[in-house]
Design an enzyme around this catalytic site. Structure first.
Site, short mmCIF file in Angstrom:
data_model
loop_
_atom_site.label_atom_id
_atom_site.label_comp_id
_atom_site.label_asym_id
_atom_site.label_seq_id
_atom_site.Cartn_x
_atom_site.Cartn_y
_atom_site.Cartn_z
N SER A 1 16.76 -10.62 5.40
CA SER A 1 15.78 -11.43 4.72
C SER A 1 16.13 -12.93 4.70
CB SER A 1 15.61 -10.94 3.28
OG SER A 1 16.83 -11.04 2.55
N LYS B 1 17.87 -19.73 0.82
CA LYS B 1 16.65 -18.93 0.96
C LYS B 1 15.85 -18.89 -0.34
CE LYS B 1 17.49 -14.39 1.28
NZ LYS B 1 18.16 -13.10 1.59
N SER C 1 21.19 -8.82 5.48
CA SER C 1 20.27 -9.95 5.40
C SER C 1 20.90 -11.32 5.66
CB SER C 1 19.60 -9.96 4.03
OG SER C 1 18.70 -8.88 3.92
#
Length: 535
Positions: A211, A136, A235
């Protein structure tokens, strides 16, 4: 009910909460109806997976590469082609190093052809040699963007690899791309003003979670064999759940946070944040975790065999009625029941349904434990510490489309100071409640038990719908403040044609138990299911 002083909570307060929950459910229903009308029919379907290389696990690809059955260059090219095919539809990849990755792959093939090392030596020294990996946009890959979805960091690039990527690179993996996240990595929908919004491969009208949402999305759509996420409130596990893949949040302080942005400055807040593996296949998680953990791997005893017949299985199908938290969908409850039955019948394991009442307070416990003595406010974090926003002015700008921040980011900054304050009686009380719940779970699990619990109360909601379901993250968030390891496991598709699943929690440093259960669930229930495709 009692208040922080131990007194009986007034009946009026209880009635107010009941009324609030009823009103909240009404709002959720109205918003769902509006979203169905606005988005219409199910979103776009995925292009078919024509290249069977894309269906292999990372572990399988590594074995085939080092034994010369396939070339790393061809594997990397296959995933590059897939990303270019799906990304215009999903917007999950936000930066890439395709040419460099192909050069790395050619070097891996050359090393294998040289026969400098035997196959056994390569397996030991570089277990993922030649396999592409993604992560990410907050976990540094040298030379790629490192924005964490923050507008002020939109041009920032990583000067060096994060420890997590560095360790995977040393194990032979080839960094390929980075994926989308939420603004400042602090929301459970992957949308920001730098890269935009990511879409769910099972229904592009739905969220991918956050996230690590872009990473979960890319894995589910076969755009990467495996990846790395991070998790301070769910997340890793929520995106894994919404996208039908596996994801593991390790025990506290097991995986280095160096090279992750942002990192909390407070010691205890750091214990809540975990960097961990994500993959379509449960079998990839343990070898990944062994590498990511580095010198801490020995604490986890990952090579110690797990006899599932001797693992005690505890389960709970909901949080007991958390305030302003959506009830758990019937198909998720049913799936947990099927899992419990499976372990009873297939392994003769000891299975027990429990009811830990403190889970009702998961959201307030998480919020209170996220308070630190000298932590910067979100109004600073959202700027990448380049300044401080005025949430009222920023909200006004947002209404006219002039803000560089998301609505949820602005609202978080606006309401941050309306909750409990660090050191006040309510905050101290909720910290104590966290400690009591941790003690309950530690006594329950011991060193041979796992706790099966919903990852999230519903399948992936429509885009923007999380705004009225904000506290649904509490199912995962509570596990973070307890410091426990947890593995998100897919259990097929639910009634809406979207992935459903559960999380398996174990005691600190007993990660091998939840990982073993994940592998069994994959074997028994099928694991990842490919999204609907265009024929």
């Amino acid at each position: 009910m009692t208040n922080p002083n131990g007194d009986q909570e007034p009946r009026e307060t209880s009635l107010l909460k009941v009324s609030g929950n009823l009103f909240h459910r009404f709002i959720v229903l109205i918003v769902r109806t509006v979203m169905k009308f606005l988005f219409g029919a199910k979103g776009s379907s995925m292009p078919p997976i024509r290249d069977l290389t894309l269906l292999e696990s990372a572990t399988s690809l590594a074995k085939k590469i080092r034994t010369g059955k396939i070339r790393s260059v061809d594997v990397v090219q296959s995933f590059i082609d897939r990303i270019e095919e799906i990304n215009p539809m999903l917007n999950c990849v936000v930066d890439r190093r395709f040419e460099d990755a192909l050069r790395d792959a050619a070097a891996a093939d050359k090393l294998i052809e040289s026969q400098e090392y035997t196959e056994a030596e390569l397996e030991r020294l570089k277990p993922f040699l030649g396999v592409p990996i993604t992560t990410k946009d907050c976990i540094g890959i040298k030379g790629l963007l490192n924005t964490a979805g923050i507008h002020a960091r939109r041009t920032v690039r990583a000067d060096e690899d994060s420890d997590a990527i560095g360790r995977m690179r040393a194990a032979g993996a080839i960094p390929l791309a980075i994926t989308n996240t939420s603004e400042c990595c602090m929301w459970w929908e992957s949308i920001n003003k730098v890269h935009g919004k990511s879409c769910n491969p099972y229904d592009t009208n739905r969220t991918v979670g956050g996230s690590s949402g872009g990473e979960g999305c890319l894995q589910a759509s076969a755009g990467s064999p495996f990846g790395i996420g991070s998790d301070i409130g769910g997340s890793i596990r929520m995106p894994a759940f919404f996208n039908g893949i596996f994801g593991h949040k390790p025990s506290k302080f097991i995986v280095s946070l160096k090279g992750h942005y942002p990192i909390p400055k407070d010691y205890e807040l750091k214990s809540f944040l975990g960097v961990g593996p994500m993959s379509r296949y449960a079998t990839d998680l343990k070898p990944m975790l062994r590498i990511l953990a580095g010198e801490n791997a020995e604490k986890l005893r990952l090579d110690e065999p797990v006899n599932l017949a001797r693992v005690k299985i505890f389960y709970q199908t909901d949080d007991g009625g958390g305030h302003l938290v959506t009830p758990v969908d019937a198909d998720i409850r049913a799936a947990i029941g099927k899992v419990a039955k499976h372990f009873e019948t297939a392994h003769k394991a000891k299975v027990q349904q429990v009811k830990l009442d403190k889970f009702r307070k998961s959201a307030p416990i998480w919020l209170a434990n996220m308070k630190a003595k000298e932590a910067a406010g979100f109004d600073q974090e959202i700027t990448g510490y380049t300044g401080k926003i005025n949430p009222i002015i920023e909200l006004f700008k947002w209404f006219f489309g002039c803000s560089v921040h998301t609505l949820i980011g602005i609202l978080t900054a606006l309401f941050e100071n309306f909750g409990v304050k660090y050191g006040d009686p309510k905050q101290k009380y909720l910290v104590q409640e966290r400690n009591k719940l941790l003690q309950e779970l530690e006594n329950l699990l011991g060193d041979d038990g796992v706790f099966i619990y919903p990852t999230h109360p519903t399948a992936a909601p429509y885009h923007y719908e999380p705004l009225v379901r904000a506290l649904n993250f509490s199912y995962t968030g509570i596990i973070n403040v307890l410091g426990l390891p947890a593995t998100a496991c897919p259990l097929g598709l639910g009634s809406e044609g979207l992935p459903i699943g559960l999380q398996v929690v174990s005691a600190v440093n007993q990660d091998r138990l939840s990982l073993a259960v994940a592998c069994e669930l994959e074997r028994a229930f099928g694991g990842w299911v490919a999204p609907e495709i265009i024929a």
